[in-house]
Design a protein around this motif. Sequence first.
Motif, mmCIF file in Angstrom:
data_model
loop_
_atom_site.group_PDB
_atom_site.id
_atom_site.type_symbol
_atom_site.label_atom_id
_atom_site.label_comp_id
_atom_site.label_asym_id
_atom_site.label_seq_id
_atom_site.Cartn_x
_atom_site.Cartn_y
_atom_site.Cartn_z
ATOM 1 N N THR A 72 0.842 -1.192 0.000
ATOM 2 C CA THR A 72 0.000 0.000 0.000
ATOM 3 C C THR A 72 0.880 1.246 0.000
ATOM 4 O O THR A 72 1.968 1.252 0.584
ATOM 5 C CB THR A 72 -0.935 0.039 1.224
ATOM 6 O OG1 THR A 72 -0.166 0.038 2.425
ATOM 7 C CG2 THR A 72 -1.871 -1.170 1.228
ATOM 8 N N GLY A 102 -6.135 -2.500 -7.565
ATOM 9 C CA GLY A 102 -7.018 -1.676 -6.764
ATOM 10 C C GLY A 102 -6.261 -0.581 -6.026
ATOM 11 O O GLY A 102 -6.737 0.563 -5.929
ATOM 12 N N GLN A 103 -5.070 -0.905 -5.516
ATOM 13 C CA GLN A 103 -4.263 0.088 -4.813
ATOM 14 C C GLN A 103 -3.831 1.215 -5.752
ATOM 15 O O GLN A 103 -3.919 2.399 -5.397
ATOM 16 C CB GLN A 103 -3.026 -0.583 -4.204
ATOM 17 C CG GLN A 103 -2.029 0.384 -3.580
ATOM 18 C CD GLN A 103 -2.621 1.174 -2.439
ATOM 19 O OE1 GLN A 103 -3.114 0.603 -1.474
ATOM 20 N NE2 GLN A 103 -2.564 2.505 -2.525
ATOM 21 N N THR A 106 -6.789 3.403 -6.523
ATOM 22 C CA THR A 106 -7.142 4.219 -5.361
ATOM 23 C C THR A 106 -6.204 5.407 -5.224
ATOM 24 O O THR A 106 -6.637 6.537 -4.932
ATOM 25 C CB THR A 106 -7.083 3.362 -4.081
ATOM 26 O OG1 THR A 106 -8.054 2.316 -4.169
ATOM 27 C CG2 THR A 106 -7.361 4.194 -2.849
ATOM 28 N N THR A 107 -4.929 5.181 -5.442
ATOM 29 C CA THR A 107 -3.954 6.267 -5.331
ATOM 30 C C THR A 107 -4.167 7.312 -6.415
ATOM 31 O O THR A 107 -4.129 8.517 -6.152
ATOM 32 C CB THR A 107 -2.525 5.703 -5.407
ATOM 33 O OG1 THR A 107 -2.341 4.738 -4.371
ATOM 34 C CG2 THR A 107 -1.494 6.813 -5.244
ATOM 35 N N THR A 109 -6.969 7.993 -7.904
ATOM 36 C CA THR A 109 -8.198 8.707 -7.571
ATOM 37 C C THR A 109 -7.948 9.740 -6.479
ATOM 38 O O THR A 109 -8.424 10.880 -6.559
ATOM 39 C CB THR A 109 -9.288 7.722 -7.106
ATOM 40 O OG1 THR A 109 -9.571 6.798 -8.165
ATOM 41 C CG2 THR A 109 -10.572 8.450 -6.738
ATOM 42 N N ALA A 117 -7.263 6.286 -13.125
ATOM 43 C CA ALA A 117 -7.800 5.217 -12.281
ATOM 44 C C ALA A 117 -8.688 4.286 -13.084
ATOM 45 O O ALA A 117 -8.620 3.054 -12.926
ATOM 46 C CB ALA A 117 -8.577 5.825 -11.120
ATOM 47 N N ARG A 243 -18.073 1.670 -6.575
ATOM 48 C CA ARG A 243 -16.873 2.464 -6.277
ATOM 49 C C ARG A 243 -17.208 3.763 -5.574
ATOM 50 O O ARG A 243 -16.309 4.510 -5.181
ATOM 51 C CB ARG A 243 -16.120 2.779 -7.579
ATOM 52 C CG ARG A 243 -15.629 1.559 -8.325
ATOM 53 C CD ARG A 243 -14.593 1.948 -9.365
ATOM 54 N NE ARG A 243 -15.098 2.892 -10.334
ATOM 55 C CZ ARG A 243 -15.700 2.567 -11.471
ATOM 56 N NH1 ARG A 243 -15.907 1.294 -11.749
ATOM 57 N NH2 ARG A 243 -16.105 3.489 -12.324
#
Length: 244
Positions: A72, A102-103, A106-107, A109, A117, A243
Amino acid sequence: MSFTGSSVAGVLCLKRAMIVGRLSLRKIRAGSVRTKADTDLSGPVDFRHSQIDVLADDPARWPDDLLLDGLTYRHLEASLPVRDRLAWLAKDSTGYLPQPYGQLATTYTAQGHDAAARQVLLAKCRRQRASQPATLRIWGHIQDWTVGYGYRPMRAAAWLVLLLLTATLAFASHHPPAVKPAEAPTFNAFLYTLDLLVPVVSFGQEQAFNPHGWQQWLAAALIAAGWILATTIAAGLTRSLSRQ
């Protein structure tokens, strides 16, 4: 070389580092991990279950054997093209894993890069597809071509417009005969095509006319295309809502 379980309050800097063999960064906690153009890592790197505040690296400096599951990070220091980060994820030697994608999404975004993303999540679906049975891969290709797994909704609109215009012209040139001529409404090629394409709406045209020959095949193809588009759009909306 192993830093397994280490805590670094500041920067773990690999500038000018030349490491031959395995580098374990598993379960580390670091304020930042940094690589430079002169970083030379020849062996596998294990990043599993590490927590990093800032990833200040050049993806190209990492070797072709990475372990990224559980890694992460809150911020990517460099504004890199998405394709570079996707190539970095593809270096994970364990194959498809959802968490690294997914990580990264997320970053992006969190940093305000929503388009990046979505591109990452689309790449996630495509890589997952490669590991699925043949029947699911076929369905995956259909979702990809039509709406980009829900991450490219305008593609569905383009398909609908193309099919609507093409079929409207085809039916206008020679409309199908009425089932009951005395009771049938005036034939409208546009509404008839909409009736075939949109599975949950009726304009009273589809049931009133009975196509034959090539028009019957065209009508069947439009009905199938309508259901495929509706299903894939629904799947895309479900992903988008999940989401939120």
